[in-house]
Design a protein around this motif. Structure first.
Motif, mmCIF file in Angstrom:
data_model
loop_
_atom_site.group_PDB
_atom_site.id
_atom_site.type_symbol
_atom_site.label_atom_id
_atom_site.label_comp_id
_atom_site.label_asym_id
_atom_site.label_seq_id
_atom_site.Cartn_x
_atom_site.Cartn_y
_atom_site.Cartn_z
ATOM 1 N N GLN A 14 39.811 34.723 32.450
ATOM 2 C CA GLN A 14 40.798 34.042 33.295
ATOM 3 C C GLN A 14 40.132 33.445 34.531
ATOM 4 O OE1 GLN A 14 43.816 36.995 34.092
ATOM 5 N NE2 GLN A 14 44.981 36.466 32.250
ATOM 6 N N ARG A 15 39.216 34.201 35.118
ATOM 7 C CA ARG A 15 38.502 33.689 36.288
ATOM 8 C C ARG A 15 37.709 32.439 35.925
ATOM 9 N NH1 ARG A 15 36.738 39.082 36.537
ATOM 10 N NH2 ARG A 15 34.559 38.428 36.563
ATOM 11 N N MET A 16 37.079 32.454 34.767
ATOM 12 C CA MET A 16 36.312 31.288 34.340
ATOM 13 C C MET A 16 37.226 30.071 34.213
ATOM 14 S SD MET A 16 33.651 33.181 31.708
ATOM 15 C CE MET A 16 33.562 31.814 30.640
ATOM 16 N N GLY A 17 38.414 30.248 33.676
ATOM 17 C CA GLY A 17 39.370 29.150 33.573
ATOM 18 C C GLY A 17 39.766 28.611 34.937
ATOM 19 N N VAL A 18 40.006 29.518 35.873
ATOM 20 C CA VAL A 18 40.350 29.111 37.236
ATOM 21 C C VAL A 18 39.186 28.334 37.859
ATOM 22 C CG1 VAL A 18 40.829 29.960 39.584
ATOM 23 C CG2 VAL A 18 42.016 30.951 37.616
ATOM 24 N N TYR A 19 37.972 28.829 37.674
ATOM 25 C CA TYR A 19 36.800 28.167 38.249
ATOM 26 C C TYR A 19 36.622 26.771 37.669
ATOM 27 C CZ TYR A 19 35.712 32.905 39.873
ATOM 28 O OH TYR A 19 35.767 34.141 40.454
ATOM 29 N N ILE A 20 36.804 26.631 36.367
ATOM 30 C CA ILE A 20 36.682 25.316 35.738
ATOM 31 C C ILE A 20 37.696 24.347 36.340
ATOM 32 C CG2 ILE A 20 37.045 24.032 33.582
ATOM 33 C CD1 ILE A 20 35.921 26.568 32.124
ATOM 34 N N GLY A 53 30.150 28.836 34.496
ATOM 35 C CA GLY A 53 28.956 29.572 34.913
ATOM 36 C C GLY A 53 28.700 29.466 36.404
ATOM 37 N N LEU A 54 28.893 28.259 36.966
ATOM 38 C CA LEU A 54 28.708 28.085 38.403
ATOM 39 C C LEU A 54 29.729 28.908 39.179
ATOM 40 C CD1 LEU A 54 27.089 26.602 40.626
ATOM 41 C CD2 LEU A 54 28.876 24.841 40.560
ATOM 42 N N GLY A 55 30.966 28.950 38.687
ATOM 43 C CA GLY A 55 31.989 29.758 39.338
ATOM 44 C C GLY A 55 31.611 31.232 39.343
ATOM 45 N N LEU A 56 31.106 31.729 38.218
ATOM 46 C CA LEU A 56 30.680 33.134 38.150
ATOM 47 C C LEU A 56 29.470 33.389 39.053
ATOM 48 C CD1 LEU A 56 31.126 33.858 34.329
ATOM 49 C CD2 LEU A 56 32.585 34.643 36.223
ATOM 50 N N PHE A 57 28.582 32.401 39.144
ATOM 51 C CA PHE A 57 27.430 32.501 40.046
ATOM 52 C C PHE A 57 27.904 32.594 41.493
ATOM 53 C CE2 PHE A 57 24.213 30.023 42.557
ATOM 54 C CZ PHE A 57 23.207 30.983 42.555
ATOM 55 N N PHE A 58 28.834 31.721 41.884
ATOM 56 C CA PHE A 58 29.373 31.761 43.240
ATOM 57 C C PHE A 58 30.151 33.048 43.490
ATOM 58 C CE2 PHE A 58 29.442 26.906 44.268
ATOM 59 C CZ PHE A 58 28.074 26.940 44.468
ATOM 60 N N GLU A 59 30.806 33.551 42.473
ATOM 61 C CA GLU A 59 31.506 34.829 42.600
ATOM 62 C C GLU A 59 30.507 35.942 42.899
ATOM 63 O OE1 GLU A 59 32.949 37.536 39.125
ATOM 64 O OE2 GLU A 59 34.611 36.168 39.595
ATOM 65 N N ILE A 70 27.578 35.643 44.305
ATOM 66 C CA ILE A 70 27.118 35.466 45.681
ATOM 67 C C ILE A 70 28.155 36.033 46.654
ATOM 68 C CG2 ILE A 70 26.571 33.764 47.472
ATOM 69 C CD1 ILE A 70 25.477 31.975 45.204
ATOM 70 N N SER A 71 29.437 35.783 46.379
ATOM 71 C CA SER A 71 30.508 36.304 47.245
ATOM 72 C C SER A 71 30.487 37.821 47.292
ATOM 73 C CB SER A 71 31.880 35.823 46.747
ATOM 74 O OG SER A 71 31.981 34.433 46.829
ATOM 75 N N VAL A 72 30.301 38.456 46.145
ATOM 76 C CA VAL A 72 30.232 39.922 46.088
ATOM 77 C C VAL A 72 29.040 40.413 46.895
ATOM 78 C CG1 VAL A 72 29.828 41.894 44.557
ATOM 79 C CG2 VAL A 72 31.450 40.092 43.886
ATOM 80 N N PHE A 73 27.898 39.776 46.712
ATOM 81 C CA PHE A 73 26.690 40.158 47.434
ATOM 82 C C PHE A 73 26.891 40.022 48.945
ATOM 83 C CE2 PHE A 73 22.605 38.961 49.367
ATOM 84 C CZ PHE A 73 21.865 40.092 49.055
ATOM 85 N N LEU A 74 27.466 38.912 49.376
ATOM 86 C CA LEU A 74 27.698 38.698 50.808
ATOM 87 C C LEU A 74 28.714 39.687 51.364
ATOM 88 C CD1 LEU A 74 27.764 34.791 50.926
ATOM 89 C CD2 LEU A 74 25.940 36.311 51.737
ATOM 90 N N ALA A 75 29.748 39.994 50.589
ATOM 91 C CA ALA A 75 30.772 40.959 51.036
ATOM 92 C C ALA A 75 30.168 42.354 51.177
ATOM 93 C CB ALA A 75 31.942 40.977 50.054
ATOM 94 N N GLN A 76 29.268 42.732 50.284
ATOM 95 C CA GLN A 76 28.613 44.036 50.392
ATOM 96 C C GLN A 76 27.764 44.106 51.651
ATOM 97 O OE1 GLN A 76 26.538 44.269 46.651
ATOM 98 N NE2 GLN A 76 28.315 45.140 45.599
ATOM 99 N N GLY A 77 27.115 42.999 52.001
ATOM 100 C CA GLY A 77 26.336 42.951 53.227
ATOM 101 C C GLY A 77 27.203 43.107 54.458
ATOM 102 N N GLU A 78 28.424 42.578 54.409
ATOM 103 C CA GLU A 78 29.350 42.695 55.537
ATOM 104 C C GLU A 78 29.812 44.138 55.704
ATOM 105 O OE1 GLU A 78 30.272 40.327 57.787
ATOM 106 O OE2 GLU A 78 28.803 39.028 56.808
#
Length: 136
Positions: free
Chosen positions: A65-71, A117-123, A125-133
């Motif tokens: 579903q997330r992939m569909g939203v990203y597309i 794939g780009l959406g999942l890649f950005f996702e 990155i978002s997880v990684f950045l949120a963990q840093g916060e």
């Protein structure tokens, strides 16, 4: 937000350069010419502004579903930003021409898997950045 905008802008540029370089190699260009456009930085940077939505979707929606939203989201941003650039400058830098799966020369429907794939890649990155916060 400013930090995310910058990170996503740079990551988008890097992904595009890598992709176009690989396409050059596959087309037989051993020089691996790769390119992007200065206009792409703010367009990719927009993903950084909505990065909390990546985290929300990840929490409540299965991957397909997330992939569909990203597309759909990327097609929408690509079409609207291409239309706006064409209006303001007279040209869209990524003109896809009149191909069978091109919509107005601004999006290519056959790019849907790449955008998923780009959406999942950005996702990611978002997880990684949120963990840093959280760790601060």
């Amino acid at each position: 937000m400013k930090k995310n905008f910058l990170i996503f802008g740079v990551m988008g540029w890097c992904a595009e350069i890598l992709y176009t370089g690989i396409c050059s190699l596959l087309a037989g260009d051993e020089t691996l010419v790769a390119k992007t456009y200065l206009w792409m930085f703010p367009i990719y940077g927009l993903a950084g502004l909505v990065s909390p939505l990546f985290l929300l979707l990840r929490r409540f929606c299965p991957c397909w579903q997330r992939m569909g939203v990203y597309i759909l989201a990327i097609f929408t941003v690509e079409y609207c930003s291409g239309w706006l650039l064409r209006l303001l400058t007279g040209a869209c830098p990524w003109d896809y021409g009149g191909g069978f799966l091109s919509v107005g020369g601004l999006i290519r429907l056959d790019y849907a898997p790449l955008w998923a794939g780009l959406g999942l890649f950005f996702e990611t990155i978002s997880v990684f950045l949120a963990q840093g916060e959280v760790e601060r």
